[in-house]
Design an enzyme around this catalytic site. Sequence first.
Site, mmCIF file in Angstrom:
data_model
loop_
_atom_site.group_PDB
_atom_site.id
_atom_site.type_symbol
_atom_site.label_atom_id
_atom_site.label_comp_id
_atom_site.label_asym_id
_atom_site.label_seq_id
_atom_site.Cartn_x
_atom_site.Cartn_y
_atom_site.Cartn_z
ATOM 1 N N GLU A 195 -8.787 2.643 -5.025
ATOM 2 C CA GLU A 195 -7.431 3.180 -4.848
ATOM 3 C C GLU A 195 -7.313 4.484 -5.628
ATOM 4 O OE1 GLU A 195 -2.917 1.862 -6.127
ATOM 5 O OE2 GLU A 195 -4.261 0.311 -5.350
ATOM 6 N N SER A 206 -4.416 0.183 -10.999
ATOM 7 C CA SER A 206 -5.293 -0.580 -10.107
ATOM 8 C C SER A 206 -6.388 0.327 -9.564
ATOM 9 C CB SER A 206 -4.482 -1.176 -8.952
ATOM 10 O OG SER A 206 -3.510 -2.072 -9.436
ATOM 11 N N ARG A 253 -1.097 2.130 0.731
ATOM 12 C CA ARG A 253 -1.538 3.198 -0.176
ATOM 13 C C ARG A 253 -2.021 4.410 0.614
ATOM 14 N NH1 ARG A 253 0.741 -0.199 -2.026
ATOM 15 N NH2 ARG A 253 0.302 -1.559 -3.795
#
Length: 337
Positions: A333, A236, A163
Amino acid sequence: MVVRQENFDLTAHNTFRMKVKCALWVEYDKASDLMEMDFDSFPKPVFHIGGGSNLLFTEDFPGTVLHSKINYIKYADLGLPDVPVMVGAGVCFDDFVANTCSYGLWGAENLSLIPGEVGAAAVQNIGAYGAEVCDIISGVVCYDTLERKKCTFKVSECRYGYRDSMFKDPELKGRYIVTSVLFRLSRTPAPRLEYKGLKELFEGKSSPSPQEIRDAVIGIRKAKLPDPAQIGSAGSFFKNPVVTAAHFAQIAQGYDFVPHFVLDNGFVKVPAAWMIEQCGFKGASYGGASVYEKQPLVIVNTNSEATPEEVMALETQIVTAVLERFGVDLHPEVEHI
């Protein structure tokens, strides 16, 4: 064409549905539009968004929000096994995946139904079900706001990680605006079925097509994750933490089984959702924010009335509880703006 609107309502441009505004909204549909913009005249700071699917606006944004509507998918079909395709940054990422699967091309199918746009996907290095978008990226075309010119980065130059990418580097953040992404797809069958749910679905069956894998991924995602069109969220909320083998052994004490994935370097990735659930937060709420009952990794705007303060308060409660119980510091995230 460039569209400018002052005091712009961002509610429809962030999937969390936070009721916030920005001082100036600028939307464009050609890369050349960026070269003609007077960035010095924009209210500061200047922030570029995609579909707003990985953002939490914590308050009204005092500066300028830029958004791309560069919308094209161009294949360079040379009759070879590999098929290059250039995609505009403003294309809905799942529309791109659906398009590739309709042609029977391999590479993007495991990334089906991830919300957001192509440009933001290349910045975030989105991933799911055993795949990351950097696996199929060849290069990224950008506008350099400092040098005020077009530039291109090879995938090896983008410094992709979990990520993460060079575009999120604090020293470079905001400098490069992604205008298009070059993907490398394949005609050669290459199903990735390591993810447990996919493995179980296709076990004992002949090699599935990209479309069949896409359909399976969509089914799995819909069963576990909220539809952003129905309930506000940013997907998420936390990254899955990576710990040492010794730390994992401590986490696993007292449990018959702890889901985990051993990385090549010996470190262990542990699902944040499992730890959040063990701390009793599955379905928990604070004001208008709550932990999604089907997937503890997701915080949702329960009734579309949650405030940023309520989301952040619930986030803090989760982070504190997981740290106290497992000694793991969860990191979001979702980008806080």
